[in-house]
Design a protein around this motif. Structure first.
Motif, PDB file in Angstrom:
ATOM      1  N   LEU A 157      -5.999  -4.333  11.892  1.00 22.30           N
ATOM      2  CA  LEU A 157      -6.018  -4.061  10.459  1.00 22.30           C
ATOM      3  C   LEU A 157      -6.396  -5.317   9.684  1.00 22.30           C
ATOM      4  CD1 LEU A 157      -2.889  -1.809   9.793  1.00 22.30           C
ATOM      5  CD2 LEU A 157      -5.264  -1.247   9.386  1.00 22.30           C
ATOM      6  N   THR A 158      -5.917  -6.463  10.145  1.00 19.80           N
ATOM      7  CA  THR A 158      -6.226  -7.721   9.473  1.00 19.80           C
ATOM      8  C   THR A 158      -7.742  -7.962   9.462  1.00 19.80           C
ATOM      9  OG1 THR A 158      -4.091  -8.652  10.086  1.00 19.80           O
ATOM     10  CG2 THR A 158      -5.819 -10.214   9.489  1.00 19.80           C
ATOM     11  N   ALA A 159      -8.370  -7.789  10.609  1.00 14.57           N
ATOM     12  CA  ALA A 159      -9.815  -7.991  10.688  1.00 14.57           C
ATOM     13  C   ALA A 159     -10.550  -7.004   9.775  1.00 14.57           C
ATOM     14  CB  ALA A 159     -10.293  -7.832  12.128  1.00 14.57           C
ATOM     15  N   ILE A 162      -9.405  -5.522   7.018  1.00 18.37           N
ATOM     16  CA  ILE A 162      -9.174  -5.890   5.617  1.00 18.37           C
ATOM     17  C   ILE A 162      -9.983  -7.130   5.261  1.00 18.37           C
ATOM     18  CG2 ILE A 162      -7.413  -6.712   3.991  1.00 18.37           C
ATOM     19  CD1 ILE A 162      -5.452  -4.777   5.432  1.00 18.37           C
ATOM     20  N   GLU A 163     -10.083  -8.111   6.172  1.00 15.74           N
ATOM     21  CA  GLU A 163     -10.912  -9.291   5.915  1.00 15.74           C
ATOM     22  C   GLU A 163     -12.380  -8.893   5.735  1.00 15.74           C
ATOM     23  OE1 GLU A 163     -10.231 -12.030   9.124  1.00 15.74           O
ATOM     24  OE2 GLU A 163      -8.655 -13.064   8.024  1.00 15.74           O
ATOM     25  N   ASN A 164     -12.880  -7.984   6.583  1.00 20.21           N
ATOM     26  CA  ASN A 164     -14.262  -7.508   6.444  1.00 20.21           C
ATOM     27  C   ASN A 164     -14.467  -6.818   5.100  1.00 20.21           C
ATOM     28  OD1 ASN A 164     -14.990  -8.456   8.953  1.00 20.21           O
ATOM     29  ND2 ASN A 164     -14.664  -6.497   9.985  1.00 20.21           N
ATOM     30  N   ALA A 165     -13.506  -5.998   4.709  1.00 17.98           N
ATOM     31  CA  ALA A 165     -13.610  -5.283   3.435  1.00 17.98           C
ATOM     32  C   ALA A 165     -13.608  -6.267   2.264  1.00 17.98           C
ATOM     33  CB  ALA A 165     -12.465  -4.282   3.298  1.00 17.98           C
ATOM     34  N   ILE A 166     -12.758  -7.264   2.330  1.00 12.48           N
ATOM     35  CA  ILE A 166     -12.697  -8.269   1.260  1.00 12.48           C
ATOM     36  C   ILE A 166     -14.001  -9.056   1.219  1.00 12.48           C
ATOM     37  CG2 ILE A 166     -11.572 -10.418   0.539  1.00 12.48           C
ATOM     38  CD1 ILE A 166      -8.919  -9.143   1.535  1.00 12.48           C
ATOM     39  N   ASP A 167     -14.519  -9.467   2.384  1.00 13.29           N
ATOM     40  CA  ASP A 167     -15.789 -10.201   2.428  1.00 13.29           C
ATOM     41  C   ASP A 167     -16.917  -9.374   1.817  1.00 13.29           C
ATOM     42  OD1 ASP A 167     -14.619 -12.401   3.614  1.00 13.29           O
ATOM     43  OD2 ASP A 167     -15.234 -11.829   5.660  1.00 13.29           O
ATOM     44  N   PHE A 168     -16.967  -8.096   2.184  1.00 12.12           N
ATOM     45  CA  PHE A 168     -18.014  -7.224   1.656  1.00 12.12           C
ATOM     46  C   PHE A 168     -17.923  -7.134   0.146  1.00 12.12           C
ATOM     47  CE2 PHE A 168     -19.472  -3.111   0.146  1.00 12.12           C
ATOM     48  CZ  PHE A 168     -20.751  -3.080   0.639  1.00 12.12           C
ATOM     49  N   TYR A 169     -16.723  -6.908  -0.367  1.00 15.35           N
ATOM     50  CA  TYR A 169     -16.560  -6.747  -1.806  1.00 15.35           C
ATOM     51  C   TYR A 169     -16.855  -8.053  -2.543  1.00 15.35           C
ATOM     52  CZ  TYR A 169     -14.893  -5.115  -6.280  1.00 15.35           C
ATOM     53  OH  TYR A 169     -14.828  -4.751  -7.596  1.00 15.35           O
ATOM     54  N   LEU A 170     -16.449  -9.176  -1.997  1.00 16.24           N
ATOM     55  CA  LEU A 170     -16.754 -10.463  -2.635  1.00 16.24           C
ATOM     56  C   LEU A 170     -18.256 -10.725  -2.639  1.00 16.24           C
ATOM     57  CD1 LEU A 170     -13.834 -12.672  -1.269  1.00 16.24           C
ATOM     58  CD2 LEU A 170     -14.110 -11.756  -3.587  1.00 16.24           C
ATOM     59  N   ASP A 171     -18.944 -10.379  -1.551  1.00 18.75           N
ATOM     60  CA  ASP A 171     -20.403 -10.511  -1.525  1.00 18.75           C
ATOM     61  C   ASP A 171     -21.053  -9.602  -2.556  1.00 18.75           C
ATOM     62  OD1 ASP A 171     -20.272 -12.389   0.463  1.00 18.75           O
ATOM     63  OD2 ASP A 171     -20.789 -11.006   2.084  1.00 18.75           O
ATOM     64  N   TYR A 172     -20.516  -8.391  -2.676  1.00 18.76           N
ATOM     65  CA  TYR A 172     -21.024  -7.440  -3.661  1.00 18.76           C
ATOM     66  C   TYR A 172     -20.879  -8.009  -5.066  1.00 18.76           C
ATOM     67  CZ  TYR A 172     -21.049  -3.377  -6.739  1.00 18.76           C
ATOM     68  OH  TYR A 172     -21.300  -2.513  -7.764  1.00 18.76           O
ATOM     69  N   LEU A 173     -19.706  -8.564  -5.365  1.00 13.75           N
ATOM     70  CA  LEU A 173     -19.497  -9.137  -6.693  1.00 13.75           C
ATOM     71  C   LEU A 173     -20.417 -10.334  -6.924  1.00 13.75           C
ATOM     72  CD1 LEU A 173     -15.600  -9.036  -7.052  1.00 13.75           C
ATOM     73  CD2 LEU A 173     -17.273  -7.565  -8.184  1.00 13.75           C
ATOM     74  N   SER A 174     -20.619 -11.160  -5.906  1.00 15.45           N
ATOM     75  CA  SER A 174     -21.500 -12.319  -6.041  1.00 15.45           C
ATOM     76  C   SER A 174     -22.943 -11.895  -6.270  1.00 15.45           C
ATOM     77  CB  SER A 174     -21.426 -13.194  -4.787  1.00 15.45           C
ATOM     78  OG  SER A 174     -20.134 -13.736  -4.657  1.00 15.45           O
ATOM     79  N   LEU A 179       0.846  -1.188   0.000  1.00 13.83           N
ATOM     80  CA  LEU A 179       0.000   0.000   0.000  1.00 13.83           C
ATOM     81  C   LEU A 179       0.881   1.237   0.000  1.00 13.83           C
ATOM     82  CD1 LEU A 179      -2.517  -1.003   2.821  1.00 13.83           C
ATOM     83  CD2 LEU A 179      -2.948  -1.047   0.375  1.00 13.83           C
ATOM     84  N   THR A 180       0.315   2.325  -0.474  1.00 10.25           N
ATOM     85  CA  THR A 180       1.040   3.593  -0.360  1.00 10.25           C
ATOM     86  C   THR A 180       1.069   3.990   1.117  1.00 10.25           C
ATOM     87  OG1 THR A 180      -0.956   4.907  -0.621  1.00 10.25           O
ATOM     88  CG2 THR A 180       0.251   4.351  -2.647  1.00 10.25           C
ATOM     89  N   PRO A 181       2.060   4.758   1.515  1.00 13.81           N
ATOM     90  CA  PRO A 181       2.103   5.190   2.913  1.00 13.81           C
ATOM     91  C   PRO A 181       0.837   5.942   3.329  1.00 13.81           C
ATOM     92  CG  PRO A 181       4.188   5.674   1.825  1.00 13.81           C
ATOM     93  CD  PRO A 181       3.249   5.180   0.770  1.00 13.81           C
ATOM     94  N   GLU A 182       0.267   6.721   2.417  1.00 18.41           N
ATOM     95  CA  GLU A 182      -0.954   7.462   2.736  1.00 18.41           C
ATOM     96  C   GLU A 182      -2.120   6.515   2.997  1.00 18.41           C
ATOM     97  OE1 GLU A 182       0.739   8.014  -0.239  1.00 18.41           O
ATOM     98  OE2 GLU A 182       1.883   9.747   0.455  1.00 18.41           O
ATOM     99  N   LYS A 183      -2.262   5.491   2.142  1.00 13.39           N
ATOM    100  CA  LYS A 183      -3.357   4.529   2.304  1.00 13.39           C
ATOM    101  C   LYS A 183      -3.184   3.751   3.609  1.00 13.39           C
ATOM    102  CE  LYS A 183      -5.882   3.826  -0.597  1.00 13.39           C
ATOM    103  NZ  LYS A 183      -7.068   4.540  -0.960  1.00 13.39           N
ATOM    104  N   LYS A 184      -1.936   3.366   3.934  1.00  8.08           N
ATOM    105  CA  LYS A 184      -1.679   2.629   5.176  1.00  8.08           C
ATOM    106  C   LYS A 184      -2.016   3.490   6.386  1.00  8.08           C
ATOM    107  CE  LYS A 184       1.635  -0.282   7.516  1.00  8.08           C
ATOM    108  NZ  LYS A 184       2.326   0.246   8.625  1.00  8.08           N
ATOM    109  N   ALA A 185      -1.633   4.760   6.348  1.00  9.04           N
ATOM    110  CA  ALA A 185      -1.927   5.665   7.458  1.00  9.04           C
ATOM    111  C   ALA A 185      -3.441   5.847   7.615  1.00  9.04           C
ATOM    112  CB  ALA A 185      -1.240   7.015   7.234  1.00  9.04           C
ATOM    113  N   LEU A 186      -4.144   5.969   6.508  1.00  9.95           N
ATOM    114  CA  LEU A 186      -5.601   6.103   6.552  1.00  9.95           C
ATOM    115  C   LEU A 186      -6.244   4.855   7.161  1.00  9.95           C
ATOM    116  CD1 LEU A 186      -8.083   7.819   5.758  1.00  9.95           C
ATOM    117  CD2 LEU A 186      -8.001   6.721   3.523  1.00  9.95           C
ATOM    118  N   LEU A 187      -5.795   3.687   6.751  1.00 13.07           N
ATOM    119  CA  LEU A 187      -6.308   2.439   7.324  1.00 13.07           C
ATOM    120  C   LEU A 187      -6.052   2.370   8.822  1.00 13.07           C
ATOM    121  CD1 LEU A 187      -5.383  -0.283   4.684  1.00 13.07           C
ATOM    122  CD2 LEU A 187      -7.644   0.265   5.516  1.00 13.07           C
ATOM    123  N   GLU A 188      -4.846   2.684   9.229  1.00 10.50           N
ATOM    124  CA  GLU A 188      -4.497   2.625  10.651  1.00 10.50           C
ATOM    125  C   GLU A 188      -5.340   3.598  11.473  1.00 10.50           C
ATOM    126  OE1 GLU A 188      -0.287   3.301  10.452  1.00 10.50           O
ATOM    127  OE2 GLU A 188       0.154   1.152  10.276  1.00 10.50           O
TER     128      GLU A 188
END
Length: 139
Positions: free
Chosen positions: A31-33, A35-47, A11-20
Motif C-alpha cells: 500500500l505504501t508503494a 500511495i507513493e506512486n499516486a502522490i508522485d503522479f498527482y504532484l507531476d500533474y500539478l507541476s 481513510l474511511t473503511p471503504e476507501k481503505k478496503a478499496l485500496l487493499e
C-alpha cells in the motif's frame, strides 16, 4: 533507498478496503508503494499544469483529429449560414427602404430577444408576437 517517515493517514473503511483490494493492479508490492506512486503522479500533474501531458499519444492524436473535423464542419456551416443571411438581407434591402433610427431600434430589440430566448428563436413566435395572438402553433 532513502529513509521513510511514518505518519498517520486517515481513510474511511471503504476507501481503505478499496485500496487493499486494488493496489496490486499497478504492480505495487505494498500500500505504501501504491500511495507513493499516486502522490508522485498527482504532484507531476500539478507541476505540468496540463492534463494533456498525461494522455497517451494515440488518444491525444485521435482527439485532435476529431476536434479538427468538428472545427471544419462548424466553419463550413457558419459560412453557409452567413451566405444565406447575406442573400436574405440583400433581398430585403432591395425591396424595402428602412431608416437608420428604425434599424438601431430593431437591433436593440433583437439583442434583447436573443438574450431572453438564449438564441432559440422561431419564426412562428415572431409572427404570433407581431399579431398579438396567443394561439399556439401546431408542430
Amino acid at each position: 533507498m532513502s529513509k521513510k517517515e511514518k505518519f498517520p493517514l486517515y481513510l474511511t473503511p471503504e476507501k481503505k478496503a478499496l485500496l487493499e483490494r486494488r493496489y496490486p493492479e499497478d504492480g505495487s508490492r505494498s500500500l505504501t508503494a501504491f500511495i507513493e506512486n499516486a502522490i508522485d503522479f498527482y504532484l507531476d500533474y500539478l507541476s505540468a499544469n496540463n492534463a494533456g501531458l498525461f494522455l497517451p499519444t494515440s488518444v491525444q492524436s485521435y482527439l485532435d483529429g476529431r476536434l479538427d473535423q468538428l472545427e471544419n464542419r462548424i466553419s463550413s456551416l457558419l459560412f453557409k449560414q452567413a451566405v444565406e443571411l447575406d442573400m436574405g438581407l440583400s433581398t430585403l434591402v432591395d425591396c424595402v427602404q428602412l431608416g437608420e433610427e428604425y434599424l438601431k431600434q430593431q437591433r436593440a430589440e433583437s439583442v434583447a430577444n436573443v438574450k431572453r430566448t438564449n438564441g432559440r428563436l422561431r419564426l412562428e413566435e415572431k409572427v404570433r408576437d407581431a399579431n398579438g395572438s396567443d394561439d399556439e402553433w401546431q408542430d
